[in-house]
Motif scaffolding. Structure first.
Motif, PDB file in Angstrom:
ATOM      1  N   UNK A 175       0.856  -1.188   0.000  1.00 18.00           N
ATOM      2  CA  UNK A 175       0.000   0.000   0.000  1.00 18.00           C
ATOM      3  C   UNK A 175       0.891   1.236   0.000  1.00 18.00           C
ATOM      4  N   UNK A 176       0.628   2.213  -0.877  1.00 20.08           N
ATOM      5  CA  UNK A 176       1.530   3.362  -1.012  1.00 20.08           C
ATOM      6  C   UNK A 176       1.517   4.357   0.154  1.00 20.08           C
ATOM      7  N   UNK A 177       0.559   4.249   1.067  1.00 19.73           N
ATOM      8  CA  UNK A 177       0.485   5.199   2.178  1.00 19.73           C
ATOM      9  C   UNK A 177       0.669   4.433   3.486  1.00 19.73           C
ATOM     10  N   UNK A 178       1.700   4.809   4.237  1.00 20.18           N
ATOM     11  CA  UNK A 178       2.004   4.030   5.430  1.00 20.18           C
ATOM     12  C   UNK A 178       1.983   4.856   6.709  1.00 20.18           C
ATOM     13  N   UNK A 179       2.719   5.938   6.706  1.00 19.32           N
ATOM     14  CA  UNK A 179       2.834   6.744   7.929  1.00 19.32           C
ATOM     15  C   UNK A 179       2.532   8.204   7.623  1.00 19.32           C
ATOM     16  N   UNK A 180       2.283   8.958   8.670  1.00 20.29           N
ATOM     17  CA  UNK A 180       2.044  10.400   8.564  1.00 20.29           C
ATOM     18  C   UNK A 180       0.908  10.741   7.596  1.00 20.29           C
ATOM     19  N   UNK A 181      -0.119   9.900   7.572  1.00 21.47           N
ATOM     20  CA  UNK A 181      -1.277  10.195   6.736  1.00 21.47           C
ATOM     21  C   UNK A 181      -2.502   9.511   7.342  1.00 21.47           C
TER      22      UNK A 181
END
Length: 143
Positions: free
Chosen positions: A25-31
């Motif tokens: 998945x391209x979104x992991x942290x700080x989002x």
């Protein structure tokens, strides 16, 4: 005929199983759209070669892509599929009564049938369009 209540059909009802699908998945942290938040909102990761961020709700079958780091998965889900019964749950699937669980499965089945129906209608219309074009060519002597 496929059985209505088979163990495999319930596998993705469980948060941990949905979460496991978010490898890559391209979104992991700080989002906001982390794998954890996506799975909590009912999504599984269903990437394709040209769309690595496709996610689908396992209950209403709504597919969403084009995620941005600040997108809130629950809000996006509710916005794009307000009638999804999972997103309106006030408790975890594991805490549902048998009656609530069966109702959720029923609504999922209705979504699956609707999706198959729409796919069949689209396929029929495409085939009819091709056939009509051939008939017009024959009738006008263009072939």
């Amino acid at each position: 005929m496929e059985e209505l209540f088979v163990e495999e059909s319930f596998k993705m009802f469980i948060y941990e199983n949905r979460l496991k699908t978010f490898k890559g998945w391209p979104f992991d942290e700080d989002c906001k759209c982390t794998p954890e938040n996506m799975a909590k909102a009912g999504f599984i990761h269903t990437p394709s070669d040209n769309s690595p961020d496709v996610a689908m709700c396992v209950f209403c079958l709504k597919e969403l892509e084009g995620w941005e780091p600040d997108d809130d998965p629950a809000k996006e889900h509710k916005s794009h599929s307000p009638s999804c019964h999972f997103i309106s749950l006030k408790k975890r699937v594991e805490d549902l009564t048998v009656e609530e669980f069966i109702k959720l499965q029923l609504e999922k089945n209705i979504c699956e049938v609707g999706k198959k129906y729409n796919e069949a209608v689209t396929k029929f219309r495409e085939a009819a369009s091709v056939k009509r074009a051939k008939i017009v060519k024959l009738a006008t002597g263009e072939e």
